[in-house]
Motif scaffolding. Structure first.
Motif, mmCIF file in Angstrom:
data_model
loop_
_atom_site.group_PDB
_atom_site.id
_atom_site.type_symbol
_atom_site.label_atom_id
_atom_site.label_comp_id
_atom_site.label_asym_id
_atom_site.label_seq_id
_atom_site.Cartn_x
_atom_site.Cartn_y
_atom_site.Cartn_z
ATOM 1 N N VAL A 280 47.941 35.890 109.535
ATOM 2 C CA VAL A 280 47.032 36.652 108.983
ATOM 3 C C VAL A 280 45.485 35.931 108.917
ATOM 4 O O VAL A 280 45.389 34.714 108.546
ATOM 5 N N ASN A 281 44.776 36.610 109.511
ATOM 6 C CA ASN A 281 43.483 35.878 109.699
ATOM 7 C C ASN A 281 42.452 36.157 108.827
ATOM 8 O O ASN A 281 42.445 37.205 107.911
ATOM 9 N N PRO A 282 41.443 35.291 108.460
ATOM 10 C CA PRO A 282 40.522 35.645 107.544
ATOM 11 C C PRO A 282 39.649 36.666 107.538
ATOM 12 O O PRO A 282 39.405 37.149 108.769
ATOM 13 N N LEU A 283 39.408 37.389 106.245
ATOM 14 C CA LEU A 283 38.562 38.741 106.266
ATOM 15 C C LEU A 283 39.151 39.842 107.364
ATOM 16 O O LEU A 283 38.280 40.953 107.697
ATOM 17 N N GLU A 284 40.261 39.911 107.622
ATOM 18 C CA GLU A 284 40.891 40.927 108.289
ATOM 19 C C GLU A 284 42.190 41.319 108.040
ATOM 20 O O GLU A 284 43.113 40.719 107.755
ATOM 21 N N PRO A 285 42.560 42.569 107.875
ATOM 22 C CA PRO A 285 43.682 43.171 107.200
ATOM 23 C C PRO A 285 44.864 42.662 108.338
ATOM 24 O O PRO A 285 44.632 42.915 109.566
ATOM 25 N N ALA A 286 46.038 42.605 108.041
ATOM 26 C CA ALA A 286 47.061 42.334 108.952
ATOM 27 C C ALA A 286 48.087 43.541 108.751
ATOM 28 O O ALA A 286 48.340 44.042 107.648
ATOM 29 N N HIS A 287 48.813 43.735 110.060
ATOM 30 C CA HIS A 287 49.887 44.890 110.109
ATOM 31 C C HIS A 287 50.705 44.339 111.191
ATOM 32 O O HIS A 287 50.436 43.640 112.209
ATOM 33 N N THR A 288 52.041 44.876 110.963
ATOM 34 C CA THR A 288 53.063 44.418 111.745
ATOM 35 C C THR A 288 54.280 45.537 111.831
ATOM 36 O O THR A 288 54.187 45.867 110.760
ATOM 37 N N THR A 289 55.058 45.511 112.861
ATOM 38 C CA THR A 289 56.133 46.112 113.012
ATOM 39 C C THR A 289 57.342 45.229 113.181
ATOM 40 O O THR A 289 57.253 44.490 113.769
ATOM 41 N N VAL A 290 58.248 45.414 112.019
ATOM 42 C CA VAL A 290 59.574 44.537 112.156
ATOM 43 C C VAL A 290 60.552 45.331 112.351
ATOM 44 O O VAL A 290 61.023 46.339 111.712
ATOM 45 N N ALA A 291 61.458 44.762 113.641
ATOM 46 C CA ALA A 291 62.713 45.385 113.968
ATOM 47 C C ALA A 291 63.847 44.821 113.465
ATOM 48 O O ALA A 291 63.771 43.396 113.809
ATOM 49 N N THR A 292 64.852 45.090 112.891
ATOM 50 C CA THR A 292 65.989 44.243 112.228
ATOM 51 C C THR A 292 67.011 44.136 113.317
ATOM 52 O O THR A 292 68.027 43.215 113.044
ATOM 53 N N SER A 293 66.832 44.674 114.612
ATOM 54 C CA SER A 293 67.714 44.120 115.730
ATOM 55 C C SER A 293 66.989 44.161 117.028
ATOM 56 O O SER A 293 65.953 44.695 117.189
#
Length: 383
Positions: free
Chosen positions: A370-383
């Motif tokens: 998570v960078n300062p001043l920047e929203p974070a987004h991710t995709t998490v795969a369970t397998s």
């Protein structure tokens, strides 16, 4: 009684008496007089034009003076006349250069800068070294005055461009100090102009930073560093975030904190750099099968370690927990602080524990920074 005619003996005809030699001398003398008269007349005409040109110049009739100098130069300076009238031609040429220079200097004082440049460049191109030097000096004065005038009317970029032309025609540097002062004032004025409505903090920042970089010892730079620049750094950072220029936002805030730490703006900048950032994501089955995983607990750990192959321990740090919606989307209420390599895990109901996947024995797949001043987004795969 009549008398017989006197006898005249026959013989050859006697030659007629020759005309006087005076007539034969008339043509050469006339030619000689004509050859003497032509240069005299030419000289008189050219000299008269030269005198009139000098009078016109003295009375400020510069256009008329140039025309008269040109006439004198064309008459006295042609290949035939120049043999006898070369000095007159040279004086006409010098007078032309002088008139261009004097006219150009007057036009500068009158604020007719474009016309002044035309005249001064004509003096420079006269072919006379002394007037070329004077013309360049006049051109330096012109560009300096032109730049000052443009800046005064808020035409900052045009004024800066004119100021920058001074150095090319001022090799001795006579105007360096005043030109630099003018440029510093123009940079500061340009920055302040961008702070008027509508406010443009990023462009104001450009000119403030140019000011302190190029003219750090100027009074304008000192004033900017005391107040305007720190404030502009902060507000530009905020504007960069709104424009999604996140790295530039971080650069501005970091410069603010490091360069102006004693200001209240630095305090605000430091808080902004440490503020929680939104974290969103989606939980799916796999990269090959992106079916959302709904209603599943997800947690994000700020600290973790590998205790053995494919086994982690995320205790000892902060845990953020949330639940996916029907489409597998999740977010952390209130966001999370900036930081590197947060570990994302999810609840596995078959094993009744939180799990994650691994790249190898000791490296989890689902890490996010998570960078300062920047929203974070991710995709998490369970397998």
């Amino acid at each position: 009684m009549s008398q017989a005619a006197q006898y005249a003996p026959a013989g050859p005809d006697q030659p007629a008496a020759r005309p006087r030699r005076t007539r034969l001398l008339i043509v050469p003398v006339a030619i000689a007089l004509l050859l003497v008269a032509i240069p005299c007349v030419t000289y008189a005409f050219a000299n008269n034009q030269l005198s009139q040109a000098q009078t016109s110049e003295a009375h400020g009739a510069y256009s008329q003076a140039l025309s008269q100098y040109a006439t004198a130069q064309s008459v006295a300076g042609n290949p035939v006349s120049r043999i006898l009238l070369g000095d007159l031609a040279d004086r006409a040429k010098a007078g032309t250069a002088e008139t261009h220079f004097v006219w150009g200097a007057q036009l500068t004082q009158q604020g007719k800068f474009a016309n002044s440049e035309t005249q001064l460049r004509a003096a420079i191109n006269s072919g006379i070294a002394d007037w070329a030097v004077r013309g360049n000096a006049g051109l330096a004065d012109l560009f300096h005055a032109w730049g000052k005038s443009l800046v005064a009317s808020n035409q900052f970029q045009a004024g800066i461009d004119k100021y920058r032309q001074v150095a090319a025609v001022d090799p001795t540097g006579n105007l360096t100090a005043s030109t630099n002062a003018g440029l510093a004032a123009a940079y500061g004025g340009f920055a302040q102009w961008y702070l008027q409505q509508p406010v443009d903090y990023p462009n104001a920042l450009i000119w403030y930073e140019n000011l302190v970089k190029e003219f750090p010892d100027s009074q304008d730079a000192k004033l900017a560093k005391a107040s305007s620049l720190p404030q502009t750094l902060y507000n530009a950072g905020v504007a960069f975030v709104q424009q999604m220029r996140f790295q530039q936002a971080r650069d501005a805030m970091t410069e603010l904190v490091q360069t102006y730490p004693a200001t209240t703006w630095a305090t605000q900048g430091n808080a902004a750099l440490q503020a929680n950032q939104p974290l969103t994501g989606q939980l799916i089955l796999s990269d090959q099968n992106p079916t959302p995983v709904a209603n599943r607990l997800v947690r994000i750990a700020s600290h973790w370690k590998i205790v053995r192959a494919h086994t982690y321990d995320d205790s000892g740090g902060h845990i953020y927990q949330t639940t996916t919606d029907a489409k597998g989307n999740f977010s952390v209420p209130g966001g999370i602080p900036p930081g590197p390599k947060y570990l994302i895990t999810w609840w596995d109901p078959t094993r009744s524990t939180f799990v994650t996947t691994f790249v190898n024995d000791s490296l989890p797949v689902n890490l996010i920074t998570v960078n300062p001043l920047e929203p974070a987004h991710t995709t998490v795969a369970t397998s």
